[in-house]
Enzyme design. Structure first.
Site, PDB file in Angstrom:
ATOM      1  N   ASP A   1       0.821  -1.215   0.000  1.00 43.42           N
ATOM      2  CA  ASP A   1       0.000   0.000   0.000  1.00 43.42           C
ATOM      3  C   ASP A   1       0.851   1.260   0.000  1.00 43.42           C
ATOM      4  O   ASP A   1       2.081   1.198   0.156  1.00 43.42           O
ATOM      5  CB  ASP A   1      -0.955  -0.007   1.210  1.00 43.42           C
ATOM      6  CG  ASP A   1      -0.246  -0.336   2.524  1.00 43.42           C
ATOM      7  OD1 ASP A   1       0.995  -0.299   2.554  1.00 43.42           O
ATOM      8  OD2 ASP A   1      -0.936  -0.625   3.521  1.00 43.42           O
TER       9      ASP A   1
ATOM     10  N   HIS B   1      -7.132  -4.336  10.143  1.00 39.09           N
ATOM     11  CA  HIS B   1      -6.853  -4.117   8.719  1.00 39.09           C
ATOM     12  C   HIS B   1      -5.565  -4.821   8.300  1.00 39.09           C
ATOM     13  O   HIS B   1      -4.650  -5.030   9.101  1.00 39.09           O
ATOM     14  CB  HIS B   1      -6.866  -2.631   8.335  1.00 39.09           C
ATOM     15  CG  HIS B   1      -5.716  -1.797   8.782  1.00 39.09           C
ATOM     16  ND1 HIS B   1      -5.868  -0.548   9.325  1.00 39.09           N
ATOM     17  CD2 HIS B   1      -4.381  -2.006   8.759  1.00 39.09           C
ATOM     18  CE1 HIS B   1      -4.692  -0.023   9.594  1.00 39.09           C
ATOM     19  NE2 HIS B   1      -3.768  -0.900   9.266  1.00 39.09           N
TER      20      HIS B   1
ATOM     21  N   GLU C   1      -9.545  -1.608   5.197  1.00 38.90           N
ATOM     22  CA  GLU C   1     -10.186  -1.230   6.453  1.00 38.90           C
ATOM     23  C   GLU C   1     -11.462  -2.046   6.683  1.00 38.90           C
ATOM     24  O   GLU C   1     -12.034  -2.589   5.730  1.00 38.90           O
ATOM     25  CB  GLU C   1     -10.540   0.265   6.416  1.00 38.90           C
ATOM     26  CG  GLU C   1      -9.332   1.196   6.312  1.00 38.90           C
ATOM     27  CD  GLU C   1      -8.636   1.418   7.655  1.00 38.90           C
ATOM     28  OE1 GLU C   1      -8.510   0.458   8.444  1.00 38.90           O
ATOM     29  OE2 GLU C   1      -8.205   2.555   7.906  1.00 38.90           O
TER      30      GLU C   1
END
Ligand code: GLP
Length: 243
Positions: free
Chosen positions: A67, A138, A143
């Protein structure tokens, strides 16, 4: 699911690093899925040490990071690209062209997500995905939600994640509100998964993720359905499991 008990943070780091060591030794051109956050830092230090000793060669390794914050400049010292270079890549012999991280500075987020899915597909998928776990369950920046999101997507960070991650920023207002993350399908498609957790503050959520119901409200709970997950966690993080 294989759960490896480690005495403390240092032991967790050594055990997790040895799993990555074995992966790269057996398959030198492995595709490693990498993670950020505080938990993997000691693992990266162990990998750097193994490289310095001449025991580990990253020249053929390819990496894809989970990410990246959205809207931060690449040069920002809060970006995950900066984190990865400062904490691992600049100390090992990985080829820059073999490093892949979502580009959080791409103004077209949808195009960036499509590009990143394509990158993972062209690499032939992920051999070993390293994961930490957020306080709300998460993984990456997937999320809690009412559904599992498949591929790479742009997310709005929850208040609890912003709160947890503000320690890396001047104050909470500096934390980006959005991020680009691999989706649950991207993560679950990895051939092997290595989840690491340390500290008593992860005990509750780790127990819930590994033994509770499988639900998008606890994204890490989906890992119960993966055929090859190893969890390496220290005694504190496993304290609820062993209770
Ligand atoms: C961030 C990252 C996650 C990471 C989580 C936990 O939100 N996007 O990939 O697992 O933090 O971080 P830490 O290891 O610092 O608790």
């Amino acid at each position: 699911m294989n759960i490896v008990n480690a005495k403390d943070f240092d032991s967790m780091n050594r055990k997790a690093a040895s799993i990555i060591f074995t992966q790269v030794t057996l398959k030198p051109d492995s595709v490693l899925g990498l993670a950020t956050g505080s938990t993997p830092l000691g693992i990266y230090q162990n990998l750097i040490e193994l490289y310095r000793k001449g025991d580990l060669d990253f020249s053929s390794v390819r990496t894809v990071n989970l990410d990246e914050y959205y809207g931060l400049d690449k040069s920002s010292d809060q970006s995950y690209v900066y984190f990865m270079w400062e904490n691992l890549f600049k100390f090992i012999n990985i080829k820059p062209e073999n490093v892949h991280i979502p580009n959080g500075a791409n103004t077209d987020a949808d195009a960036e997500c499509r590009r990143y899915n394509q990158v993972i597909a062209e690499l032939g998928g992920i051999d070993l995905q390293l994961l930490g776990i957020g306080h709300n369950g998460h993984i990456g920046f997937n999320e809690p939600s009412d559904h599992f999101e498949g591929g790479t997507h742009c997310v709005t960070l929850t208040a609890s994640t912003i709160e947890a991650n503000k320690r890396f920023f001047g104050d909470e207002s500096q934390v980006p509100r959005k991020a680009i993350t691999m989706g649950i399908k991207s993560i679950m498609s990895a051939r092997r998964i290595l989840l690491v957790a340390s500290g008593v503050e992860k005990a509750e959520i780790l127990c819930e993720a590994l033994t509770g119901p499988i639900t998008p409200k606890v994204p890490a709970s989906i890992l119960q359905l993966h055929g090859s997950v190893t969890v390496v966690a220290d005694e504190e993080a496993l304290s609820r499991m062993n209770a």
